[in-house]
Design an enzyme around this catalytic site. Structure first.
Site: not given
Ligand SMILES: Cc1cc2nc3c(=O)[nH]c(=O)nc-3n(C[C@H](O)[C@H](O)[C@H](O)COP(=O)(O)OP(=O)(O)OC[C@H]3O[C@@H](n4cnc5c(N)ncnc54)[C@H](O)[C@@H]3O)c2cc1C
Length: 596
Positions: A441
């Site tokens: 989220e």
């Molecule tokens: C068990 C699970 C259930 C999930 N359920 C859903 C779902 O139902 N629907 C859905 O769509 N998604 C879902 N997700 C996805 C989840 O919302 C994302 O994993 C999350 O939003 C982070 O995206 P990412 O993993 O690509 O990390 P990234 O975006 O690659 O981020 C990696 C790191 O960089 C930081 N970062 C990235 N951009 C910035 C910035 N601009 N400034 C500062 N820091 C930054 C982040 O905070 C993080 O620490 C789920 C994930 C999991 C693991």
């Protein structure tokens, strides 16, 4: 793990005594039929359903997990039957629009049920809460035709909902999604792309799953302004409402993960699947935010629910486990040792969890009451004021509840000593399950950026001042000598937060990195200060009840002792957070990227 018991007395204290929610409901046309008696009956029933039907599936669900076989996902034994009973009770549509079969209950009541269901079983809780969130977006943005076709079955728990945003290369940065939607002659769209990490993307609890999918039209503008929202059913729905052919949606696999193992986290493939536009073209992100804001508070409450469960388990253990003697002399000399609750460090951990959980419960209720005002208040001015507060407080509830939630689960685990690390006691599951709430989220880092950048700096601190105005007004009314021990430190914390806010707004004008450098510690300083306000209100109400000769003096005395603990031993954390924020961004960027 202790057997979960819904903390109904405490919930009633917050809802009825601290915030007198029923008085607010009575002033709102859409909620005026909800009275204390009805709310009590719903809470009582929620307590039974969560403790007796859902909590017993928590451990077995974790051990068995959701399983995938050739595109089909099976939830652990007992989930399907329990979900059917749960859905029949109308819980999925608790706050839903009555025009389409929802129960139209206030959010302030729904957050109490959400806390209970997360305490009972994190994985189970995600299925109905995601469906409720999807309904919210459909109700707010979809055409009348779509609402009529989908909402009644979704509120009724016959069909489920999912939220499909994330793609392999696109998580936080949704502007770069690649899923495509091509317009068709009949007004529908062909949706093609792969979504990952989709909670409840496929499972066997419901006969149909309604996916809300973010995608771009071929000629859409680049970035977030080109994103649209589509409703894509797993099974197509005929004009008469019956189920038709399978849509081109399939589940490629599910993730193997640290916790919430009974919640299916799916790779979803859309291969020219039939979809329907929700809201306006290229405004999909805004429409999805309706769902995401609701989900964010709900995910915050996941942290709160886990904290409560951690407290119940750790407390039971601390009373039974005997090790060592109290420093001031044996308390149970007839036994080989005293219960560990006599030791200062064990009391510290229990009181941390208790003080932070009870303040969190009050804050979630306060925020939910703003959501109710925003939706139901008669005057446009009140609705706007509430909307500003909801915008400001949503990132705080999501990130602070879940950061604190993990700490509380770890403190609870520590109370168990080595037994907290092994499976038998269930505490390690809680630590594994709650951890995801800080990540999905929108990560907590992103929530903090949202608070600091969009909700504080972008409007020059306007929402912040509207909020602190309420805290200051409360403090100005508290003149009694008995309240001074709470009001004095609260005044200091609020004025320090006000100064800090002005400082960051000013510095951000000179250096854009100041916002990101301040954000996480700022959010925590904000959260601890708000919890101070919550404890001051609860202390004032408890003093009043004691002065009026309550029949439950122990309950209110415990509130005052816990408030005292909060002000003396937790609120001072704001001091170090403030210093960190003041240090600014320079030292974050001094080190060259190559030298890490
Ligand atoms: C068990 C699970 C259930 C999930 N359920 C859903 C779902 O139902 N629907 C859905 O769509 N998604 C879902 N997700 C996805 C989840 O919302 C994302 O994993 C999350 O939003 C982070 O995206 P990412 O993993 O690509 O990390 P990234 O975006 O690659 O981020 C990696 C790191 O960089 C930081 N970062 C990235 N951009 C910035 C910035 N601009 N400034 C500062 N820091 C930054 C982040 O905070 C993080 O620490 C789920 C994930 C999991 C693991």
């Amino acid at each position: 793990m202790a057997e979960y018991k819904a903390p109904l007395r405490d919930i009633r204290f917050v809802l009825n005594e601290v915030f007198e929610a029923d008085k607010q409901w009575a002033t709102m046309p859409g909620l005026s039929e909800v009275d204390r008696e009805m709310a009590d009956a719903i809470l009582e029933e929620a307590g039974k359903v969560t403790a007796n039907l859902i909590a017993p599936l928590n451990r077995s669900g974790d051990e068995e997990g959701a399983t995938w076989n050739e595109g089909q996902v099976t939830t652990p034994e007992g989930f399907k039957e329990a979900f059917a009973t749960f859905a029949e009770g109308g819980w999925v549509g608790l706050t839903g629009n009555p025009e389409f079969g929802g129960m139209g209950m206030p959010k302030a009541l729904a957050v109490q049920y959400e806390e209970m269901i997360y305490s009972a079983n994190n994985s189970f809780a995600l299925y109905p809460t995601l469906t409720a969130g999807a309904c919210l977006a459909i109700n707010a943005h979809a055409s009348e035709e779509l609402k009529q076709a989908y909402l009644p079955n979704m509120y009724g728990g016959v069909w489920a909902g999912s939220m499909c945003l994330t793609e392999p290369h696109s998580g936080t940065d949704l502007g770069i999604i690649r899923t495509k939607a091509e317009p068709q002659a009949d007004g529908s769209y062909n949706v093609t792309g792969t979504k990952i990490f989709i909670t409840g993307g496929e499972h066997d609890l419901n006969e149909n799953i309604i996916h809300l999918v973010l995608a771009k039209l071929p000629d859409a503008p680049a970035g977030p302004r080109g994103i649209s929202l589509f409703l894509v059913p797993k099974v197509l729905v005929n004009e008469d409402g019956s189920l038709g052919e399978a849509n081109s949606v399939s589940c490629g696999s599910i993730e193997h993960k640290m916790g919430i193992k009974a919640s299916a986290t799916c790779v979803m493939n859309f291969d020219g699947a039939k979809g329907y536009l929700v809201g306006e073209l290229n405004k999909g992100l805004a429409a999805m935010f309706t769902m995401m804001n609701y989900e964010r508070l709900s995910i915050g409450i996941q942290g709160l629910g886990c904290s409560e469960m951690s407290y119940q388990s750790a407390l039971e253990y601390a009373r039974e486990r005997i090790q060592g003697r109290a420093a001031t002399g044996a308390v149970q000399p007839e036994k080989a040792a005293d219960p560990i609750i006599v030791h200062p460090d064990v009391r510290r951990m229990l009181l941390n969890i208790k003080a932070l959980t009870e303040a969190g419960r009050a804050f979630s209720t306060y925020t939910a009451m703003q959501l109710d005002q925003m939706k139901y208040a008669e005057s446009a001015e009140k609705r706007q004021q509430a909307e500003n507060l909801v915008a400001l407080l949503t990132p705080v509830t999501k990130a602070f509840f879940t950061d604190i939630g993990l700490n509380n689960c770890i403190d609870g685990q520590q109370v168990f000593g080595g037994h907290g690390y092994i499976r038998e006691w269930g505490q390690e599951q809680l630590v594994r399950d709650v951890r995801i709430a800080q990540i999905y989220e929108g990560t907590n880092g992103i929530q903090a950026l949202d608070l600091m950048g969009r909700k504080v700096v972008a409007n020059g601190g306007q929402f912040f001042r509207e909020f602190t105005g309420q805290m200051n007004a409360f403090m100005a009314e508290q003149e009694s000598a008995e309240m001074a021990e709470f009001i004095e430190p609260l005044k200091a914390a609020v004025s320090s937060l006000e100064e800090l806010t002005e400082l960051v707004i000013e510095k951000s004008g000179q250096n854009p990195n100041e916002v990101g450098a301040a954000s996480v510690e700022y959010l925590h300083a904000f959260g601890y200060t708000v919890y101070g306000w919550m404890w001051a209100i609860m202390a004032a109400k408890s003093q009043q009840a004691l002065a009026e000769g309550t029949t439950e003096p122990e309950f209110y005395a415990a509130k005052l002792s816990t408030a005292r603990y909060y002000f003396q031993r937790i609120l001072p954390r704001t001091l170090s957070l403030t210093e960190t924020v003041k240090a600014g961004s320079d030292s974050l960027f001094e080190l060259d990227a190559d030298h890490f």
